[in-house]
Design a protein around this motif. Structure first.
Motif, short mmCIF file in Angstrom:
data_model
loop_
_atom_site.label_atom_id
_atom_site.label_comp_id
_atom_site.label_asym_id
_atom_site.label_seq_id
_atom_site.Cartn_x
_atom_site.Cartn_y
_atom_site.Cartn_z
N ARG A 5 26.25 -23.90 19.58
CA ARG A 5 27.62 -24.38 19.82
C ARG A 5 27.66 -25.90 19.87
N ARG A 6 26.55 -26.51 20.21
CA ARG A 6 26.53 -27.97 20.21
C ARG A 6 26.53 -28.48 18.77
N ARG B 195 36.84 -34.92 21.24
CA ARG B 195 35.88 -34.33 22.17
C ARG B 195 34.82 -33.53 21.41
N THR B 196 35.28 -32.83 20.35
CA THR B 196 34.35 -32.01 19.57
C THR B 196 33.39 -32.88 18.77
N PHE C 41 40.48 -25.35 18.88
CA PHE C 41 41.19 -24.08 19.02
C PHE C 41 42.65 -24.20 18.60
N ASN D 96 43.44 -27.47 24.22
CA ASN D 96 42.97 -27.07 25.55
C ASN D 96 42.14 -28.17 26.22
N PRO D 97 42.77 -29.35 26.45
CA PRO D 97 42.03 -30.40 27.14
C PRO D 97 41.72 -29.97 28.57
N PHE D 98 40.65 -30.53 29.12
CA PHE D 98 40.35 -30.28 30.53
C PHE D 98 41.34 -31.06 31.38
N VAL E 157 30.04 -35.06 20.33
CA VAL E 157 28.66 -34.58 20.47
C VAL E 157 27.97 -34.52 19.10
N TYR F 212 32.69 -35.18 27.90
CA TYR F 212 32.27 -33.92 28.53
C TYR F 212 30.98 -33.36 27.92
N GLY F 213 30.96 -33.25 26.60
CA GLY F 213 29.79 -32.68 25.93
C GLY F 213 28.56 -33.56 26.09
N GLN G 288 47.10 -34.29 22.33
CA GLN G 288 46.09 -33.45 22.99
C GLN G 288 45.17 -32.81 21.96
N MET H 41 34.01 -26.54 17.79
CA MET H 41 35.20 -25.74 17.50
C MET H 41 36.45 -26.36 18.12
#
Ligand SMILES: Nc1ncnc2c1ncn2[C@@H]1O[C@H](COP(=O)(O)OP(=O)(O)OP(=O)(O)O)[C@@H](O)[C@H]1O
Ligand SMILES: [Mg+2]
Lengths: 253, 310
Positions: free
Chosen positions: A86-87, A162-163, A93, A97-99, A166, A109-110, A155, A91
């Motif tokens: 997954r790293r 964010r994706t 979505f 769906n931000p934190f 990483v 985050y990652g 967002q 993905m």
């Protein structure tokens, strides 16, 4: 091991309990291209794309046969580590769906997960990722603001930043624009096209024009079967299967 | 296909309106009744006790002479007991909620555990007192100490903390967990970095409300034998002297006897002298103030961190 394909799906079958939702799918996805998955609702697009980074692991009665090779290794093989996969295969979505954290914390985050602590490195990656996601200018003065204060389109671009922060090799998008207005959609589309320089992109979409605009290859799924997979141009101008033609001309679905 | 337009029956409409009006007034009257009972209580207590409140009252030990008596040991006891109760019940309760919500498989066993926790939340508090007496005071030989009292109250509010924490965890949408997993997080990383922070306001609100319930509990503490007359403070946890390392930590205070505000109040209202009743009213004002402050904190947290999941 190098392979001309980023991902090779071989005879993939998926069941949810007794329900057979993907039937003998074989698909070779090239690197640095945008590949679109289209098909009517319920045909298994999300199921297929979620197999690619093992997000189906959380569904209790999920079952599969066949192989999915990522750089020659089966991602469902006994040696495969879903965390690692997954790293490397990120993905985005359908709904943003931000934190419920700051914009900055969302992007790092990652990185924090893998123990990156150096402030300078984090700052650099935040700036780079937000620039790639075409969000830097809007948010550079308020990185500490809550991510939930952004608009829906912003967002979604934050989720993309964010994706890619990483540095994955593949980015999966499951209907990333379905909750966005046309202007935000155009921005995200532009962004997706720009991503293929560095990443392999796979996108699920319901929007035929979107698939035609941004993808290089298109796979048409129908009731869990792969009907046709070809260059996008060919699929949209001269499909070889009648069912594909009926679908893209809007005769059903 | 409808032949003619829908006929409105004026009688039916009129009756509906009448029922609506009656119901509205019943609701208003019930609310007024509840509020005025509360107001009457408050006014009664305030008029009895407000004049007795003073710095000296707050900082004196209880005494046989009502005019010299104060609530220092009860206030300190209340805060120490509450602190220790929170320190024990919050980690255990939140950990149990995390296990049940994030880790446990949903099968007959977890359902049984859930059912039992829900039942435990409605067990009368005096039963917890008996349990504390049997387990902590007698079997574990902890005597009528601060530790026994805090452990008993921790047991009492544990089910409430577990239930409210689980509700808070449940309210975190699955999409947040998905986002975390998709970035390469393990289950624990997801719980710690994504789910818990998102659930924290809800967990804190539930926990504070549970503590504000425990703070007024008298029965379980009297059952385990808390004293009603305490004219000293618990042993200081820190002492300083000339021997290395000069500052010494001590846990002797855990074994000290204690009293708390509701017990002090209970003691005073059962005295015949009128002056002690005034003392009790003043102590009630202090207890009410602490409880209201806790509740206000809970409301504030809920309001401040209210977020809309989309
Ligand atoms: N967790 C699940 N358990 C059981 N069946 C499921 C589950 N998830 C999806 N399905 C079923 O599997 C089939 C494929 O679903 P999937 O979500 O992959 O379709 P989709 O092509 O993404 O549809 P849409 O375009 O509406 O998003 C559907 O018939 C759906 O009802
Ligand atoms: Mg879908």
């Amino acid at each position: 091991m190098t392979s001309p394909h980023a991902i090779e799906i071989e005879n993939l079958n998926v069941w949810y309990g007794e329900k057979h939702v993907l039937k003998d799918i074989s698909l070779k996805i090239p690197p640095n291209r945008v590949t679109a998955l289209i098909g009517p609702s319920g045909c298994g697009k999300s199921t297929l794309i979620r197999c690619l980074n093992r997000m189906n692991d959380f569904i209790r009665d999920f079952r599969h046969t066949g192989r999915i090779l990522f750089q020659g290794e089966d991602i469902y093989g006994p040696k495969a580590d879903p965390i690692e996969i997954r790293r490397r295969i990120g993905m985005v979505f359908q709904r943003p769906n931000p934190f419920p954290k700051s914009i900055y914390e969302n992007v790092v985050y990652g990185l924090r997960l893998i123990g990156v602590r150096d402030q300078e490195t984090l700052d650099t990656i935040v700036e780079e990722s937000l620039k790639k996601a075409a969000l830097w200018d809007q948010v550079k003065d308020r990185l500490d603001a809550s991510a939930l204060s952004l608009s829906g389109g912003e967002q979604q671009r934050l989720c993309i930043a964010r994706t890619i922060a990483v540095n994955p090799e593949v980015v999966l998008f499951d209907e990333p624009c379905s909750a966005l207005d046309p202007i935000a959609t155009a921005k995200v589309e532009e962004l997706i096209v720009s991503l293929k320089e560095e990443y392999t992109v796979i996108i699920v979409t319901h929007n035929m024009q979107q698939a035609a605009r941004i993808s290089d290859l298109t796979a048409f799924l129908y009731m869990g079967e792969l009907v046709e997979y070809d260059q996008t141009e060919k699929i949209f101008t001269n499909p070889s299967v009648k069912l594909t033609e009926d679908y893209i001309t809007g005769r059903f679905g | 296909m409808r032949g003619k337009a829908l006929q409105l029956n004026p009688n039916v409409i009129k009756r509906n309106e009448r029922v609506d009006l009656i119901f509205k007034w019943v609701a208003i009257l019930s609310t007024i009744l509840a509020i005025s009972v509360l107001a009457a209580l408050l006014i009664d207590v305030l008029s009895d006790g407000a004049g007795r409140l003073s710095w000296k009252f707050l900082t004196s030990f209880p005494s046989r002479r009502p005019a010299r008596a104060g609530i220092l040991s009860a206030i300190v006891g209340t805060f120490v007991i509450m602190g220790l109760t929170a320190a024990v019940s919050i980690p255990v309760g939140v950990a149990a909620a995390i296990y049940l919500e994030e880790y446990a498989r949903k099968n007959w066993f977890t359902r049984l555990v859930e059912l039992n926790i829900a039942n435990l939340a409605s067990v009368p508090s005096i039963i917890y007192g008996l349990l504390g007496l049997g387990v902590f005071v007698r079997a574990m030989d902890l005597e009528r100490s601060i530790l026994s009292g805090a452990l008993t109250l921790a047991l009492l509010i544990l089910p409430i903390i577990i239930i409210s924490s689980r509700e808070a965890l449940k309210a975190v949408p699955f999409s947040i967990r998905e986002a975390s997993y998709s970035l390469g997080a393990t289950r624990w990383q997801t719980t710690k970095n994504a789910v818990l922070p998102a659930a924290m306001p809800g967990i804190m609100t539930g926990t504070i409300l549970a503590l504000s319930r425990a703070i007024g509990e008298t029965a379980p503490l009297i059952t385990i034998g808390a004293l009603t007359y305490i004219a000293f403070l618990p042993t200081s946890p820190i002492s300083v002297d000339g021997t290395f390392p000069f500052i010494h930590l001590s846990f002797e205070w855990l074994k000290d006897p204690f009293t708390v505000l509701p017990i002090q109040i209970f003691n005073w209202v059962s005295r015949p002298q009128k002056a002690f009743l005034v003392n009790a009213a003043a102590a009630i004002i202090v207890l009410l103030a602490i409880t209201l402050l806790l509740n206000a904190a809970a409301v504030y947290i809920r309001y401040r961190f209210r977020r809309t999941w989309k």
